[in-house]
Design a protein around this motif. Structure first.
Motif, PDB file in Angstrom:
ATOM      1  N   ARG A 132      48.647  55.907  39.097  1.00 33.82           N
ATOM      2  CA  ARG A 132      48.704  54.787  38.173  1.00 33.82           C
ATOM      3  C   ARG A 132      48.630  53.459  38.920  1.00 33.82           C
ATOM      4  O   ARG A 132      47.985  52.512  38.448  1.00 33.82           O
ATOM      5  CB  ARG A 132      49.970  54.850  37.327  1.00 33.82           C
ATOM      6  N   ALA A 133      49.255  53.388  40.081  1.00 36.67           N
ATOM      7  CA  ALA A 133      49.160  52.166  40.881  1.00 36.67           C
ATOM      8  C   ALA A 133      47.705  51.886  41.251  1.00 36.67           C
ATOM      9  O   ALA A 133      47.254  50.737  41.220  1.00 36.67           O
ATOM     10  CB  ALA A 133      50.012  52.294  42.140  1.00 36.67           C
ATOM     11  N   SER A 134      46.962  52.932  41.579  1.00 39.95           N
ATOM     12  CA  SER A 134      45.547  52.764  41.902  1.00 39.95           C
ATOM     13  C   SER A 134      44.755  52.292  40.692  1.00 39.95           C
ATOM     14  O   SER A 134      43.852  51.448  40.814  1.00 39.95           O
ATOM     15  CB  SER A 134      44.968  54.086  42.414  1.00 39.95           C
ATOM     16  N   GLN A 135      45.107  52.786  39.507  1.00 37.84           N
ATOM     17  CA  GLN A 135      44.421  52.355  38.292  1.00 37.84           C
ATOM     18  C   GLN A 135      44.687  50.882  37.998  1.00 37.84           C
ATOM     19  O   GLN A 135      43.787  50.134  37.582  1.00 37.84           O
ATOM     20  CB  GLN A 135      44.857  53.230  37.114  1.00 37.84           C
ATOM     21  N   ILE A 136      45.924  50.442  38.209  1.00 39.41           N
ATOM     22  CA  ILE A 136      46.253  49.028  37.999  1.00 39.41           C
ATOM     23  C   ILE A 136      45.496  48.169  39.010  1.00 39.41           C
ATOM     24  O   ILE A 136      44.954  47.108  38.676  1.00 39.41           O
ATOM     25  CB  ILE A 136      47.768  48.800  38.113  1.00 39.41           C
ATOM     26  N   TYR A 137      45.446  48.642  40.252  1.00 40.97           N
ATOM     27  CA  TYR A 137      44.704  47.929  41.296  1.00 40.97           C
ATOM     28  C   TYR A 137      43.235  47.787  40.914  1.00 40.97           C
ATOM     29  O   TYR A 137      42.642  46.707  41.043  1.00 40.97           O
ATOM     30  CB  TYR A 137      44.844  48.671  42.622  1.00 40.97           C
ATOM     31  N   GLN A 138      42.622  48.877  40.456  1.00 38.63           N
ATOM     32  CA  GLN A 138      41.214  48.837  40.067  1.00 38.63           C
ATOM     33  C   GLN A 138      40.985  47.830  38.940  1.00 38.63           C
ATOM     34  O   GLN A 138      40.027  47.057  38.963  1.00 38.63           O
ATOM     35  CB  GLN A 138      40.760  50.231  39.616  1.00 38.63           C
ATOM     36  N   ALA A 139      41.868  47.833  37.949  1.00 37.89           N
ATOM     37  CA  ALA A 139      41.732  46.903  36.830  1.00 37.89           C
ATOM     38  C   ALA A 139      41.858  45.458  37.306  1.00 37.89           C
ATOM     39  O   ALA A 139      41.072  44.581  36.906  1.00 37.89           O
ATOM     40  CB  ALA A 139      42.781  47.207  35.766  1.00 37.89           C
ATOM     41  N   ALA A 140      42.836  45.188  38.172  1.00 36.02           N
ATOM     42  CA  ALA A 140      43.042  43.829  38.671  1.00 36.02           C
ATOM     43  C   ALA A 140      41.875  43.381  39.543  1.00 36.02           C
ATOM     44  O   ALA A 140      41.434  42.225  39.470  1.00 36.02           O
ATOM     45  CB  ALA A 140      44.350  43.753  39.451  1.00 36.02           C
ATOM     46  N   ALA A 141      41.356  44.293  40.373  1.00 38.76           N
ATOM     47  CA  ALA A 141      40.229  43.953  41.242  1.00 38.76           C
ATOM     48  C   ALA A 141      38.997  43.591  40.415  1.00 38.76           C
ATOM     49  O   ALA A 141      38.299  42.614  40.694  1.00 38.76           O
ATOM     50  CB  ALA A 141      39.926  45.119  42.182  1.00 38.76           C
ATOM     51  N   ARG A 142      38.701  44.382  39.400  1.00 38.37           N
ATOM     52  CA  ARG A 142      37.534  44.093  38.559  1.00 38.37           C
ATOM     53  C   ARG A 142      37.732  42.802  37.765  1.00 38.37           C
ATOM     54  O   ARG A 142      36.780  42.044  37.543  1.00 38.37           O
ATOM     55  CB  ARG A 142      37.257  45.281  37.640  1.00 38.37           C
ATOM     56  N   ALA A 143      38.970  42.537  37.353  1.00 39.70           N
ATOM     57  CA  ALA A 143      39.249  41.279  36.661  1.00 39.70           C
ATOM     58  C   ALA A 143      39.018  40.094  37.590  1.00 39.70           C
ATOM     59  O   ALA A 143      38.472  39.065  37.181  1.00 39.70           O
ATOM     60  CB  ALA A 143      40.686  41.277  36.140  1.00 39.70           C
ATOM     61  N   TYR A 144      39.412  40.231  38.852  1.00 37.47           N
ATOM     62  CA  TYR A 144      39.180  39.160  39.826  1.00 37.47           C
ATOM     63  C   TYR A 144      37.681  38.946  40.038  1.00 37.47           C
ATOM     64  O   TYR A 144      37.197  37.799  40.036  1.00 37.47           O
ATOM     65  CB  TYR A 144      39.856  39.495  41.152  1.00 37.47           C
ATOM     66  N   LEU A 145      36.953  40.027  40.197  1.00 34.71           N
ATOM     67  CA  LEU A 145      35.511  39.919  40.419  1.00 34.71           C
ATOM     68  C   LEU A 145      34.815  39.283  39.222  1.00 34.71           C
ATOM     69  O   LEU A 145      33.826  38.558  39.375  1.00 34.71           O
ATOM     70  CB  LEU A 145      34.923  41.293  40.712  1.00 34.71           C
ATOM     71  N   ASP A 146      35.314  39.533  38.019  1.00 33.71           N
ATOM     72  CA  ASP A 146      34.730  38.932  36.816  1.00 33.71           C
ATOM     73  C   ASP A 146      34.809  37.411  36.848  1.00 33.71           C
ATOM     74  O   ASP A 146      33.979  36.722  36.244  1.00 33.71           O
ATOM     75  CB  ASP A 146      35.461  39.430  35.563  1.00 33.71           C
TER      76      ASP A 146
END
Length: 321
Positions: free
Chosen positions: A282-296
């Motif tokens: 789940r921590a990895s999933q949150i990281y992925q979501a935050a990373a993609r939000a930053y890239l957006d």
């Protein structure tokens, strides 16, 4: 009056912040209101809990006793909360964030990564308080920033992963400012300006800014501390102040965002989670979501996008989709 949990929390905040002003900012109240509350608490406790010193406030012997008891009581309450969440069939993900630009893009990505999970997101103004409350079990995970080499103390039982290791601060000016047409601005050229910034957010930002300005040969004139992002933008558009901002900040009518020569102020963005509440997956999933939000948020600023694309070593690690 009887002591309540909120009173114990206030006493802890004063002790940890080291001053009433910083504690009030973390609690989201005015300093006079916190002073009045502390006097009421001291009347119940039977004496002074803190004395003023040259460096702020220090606990009295009675204060040390109350602080010890407060930590014990609040710790028991945190354990109770964690225990009830552990037995709940489908607990919501409690995510705390400071006012990062990526939060504007975060919700959709979290829903994709965690489609069946209820998500409770709270915006706080202090990275230090956010990390501490994560360790106390009030959040499952948090997103926060650190500026100028500042490191927020990480409590036991908390894991941390850096999302963005380096991000330069840009300056937001009125579009009619004499320097607005420059592609890059020397910090020293801003010596006579009035500045606005967030309320004390515990991320090292004010200290990093003051240090950078000092090295540029001046002391910044800070007049406005405002938590509301849009209110700050209105001040800037009206030529009443300027401000450091994340380079991913969106376009705001009447203002421009410009890089500072030599990147005198930089920060990083981090994800932290409570190991007792969040598994590695789940921590990895949150990281992925935050990373993609930053890239957006990067394409909103062509200058920063060029800076970013030339530094692939800073890019977050993304899973293939």
């Amino acid at each position: 009056m009887q002591l309540e949990l909120r009173h114990l929390e206030a006493v802890l905040q004063v002790a940890e912040a080291g001053s009433l002003g910083r504690a009030a900012a973390r609690l989201g109240v005015s300093q006079p209101a916190l002073s009045a509350q502390l006097r009421r608490i001291e009347r119940v406790a039977g004496g002074e809990l803190f004395v003023r010193s040259r460096s702020g406030v220090e606990a009295t012997p009675l204060g040390d006793f109350v602080l010890s008891a407060a930590r014990r009581v609040l710790g028991e309450m945190d354990a109770l909360t964690a225990g009830t969440r552990a037995t709940a069939p489908h607990p919501a993900l409690r995510l705390g964030c400071i006012l990062l630009v990526l939060v504007d893009h975060l919700f959709g990505h979290l829903e994709k990564e965690l489609p069946s999970v209820d998500i409770d997101i709270t915006i706080e103004h202090s990275a230090t308080a956010l990390v501490r409350t994560l360790g106390a079990g009030q959040y499952d995970a948090i997103l926060f920033g650190e500026v100028g080499g500042h490191e927020v103390p990480i409590p036991d039982g908390v894991a941390v992963r850096t999302l963005t290791p380096k991000e330069p601060a840009f300056v937001r000016l009125s579009a009619s400012h004499p320097l607005a047409e420059q592609e890059e601005i020397e910090l020293a050229d801003l010596a006579g300006e009035t500045w606005t910034m967030l309320t004390d957010d515990g991320d090292g930002g004010p200290e990093a800014m003051a240090n950078a300005c000092r090295q540029a040969g001046f002391t910044p004139k800070l007049r406005y501390r405002i938590a509301d992002r849009r209110m700050r933008w209105k001040l800037i558009a009206a030529e009443r102040a300027i401000s450091l901002c994340q380079p991913t900040s969106p376009y705001v009518e009447g203002t421009v965002l410009r890089p500072l020569a030599g990147d005198p102020v930089t920060g990083r963005i981090r994800l932290a989670w409570n190991r007792a509440a969040v598994c590695e997956q789940r921590a990895s999933q949150i990281y992925q979501a935050a990373a993609r939000a930053y890239l957006d948020s990067i394409p909103t600023n062509a200058t920063f996008q060029a800076w970013w694309e030339s530094r692939p070593e800073l890019h977050p690690t993304l899973d293939q989709v």
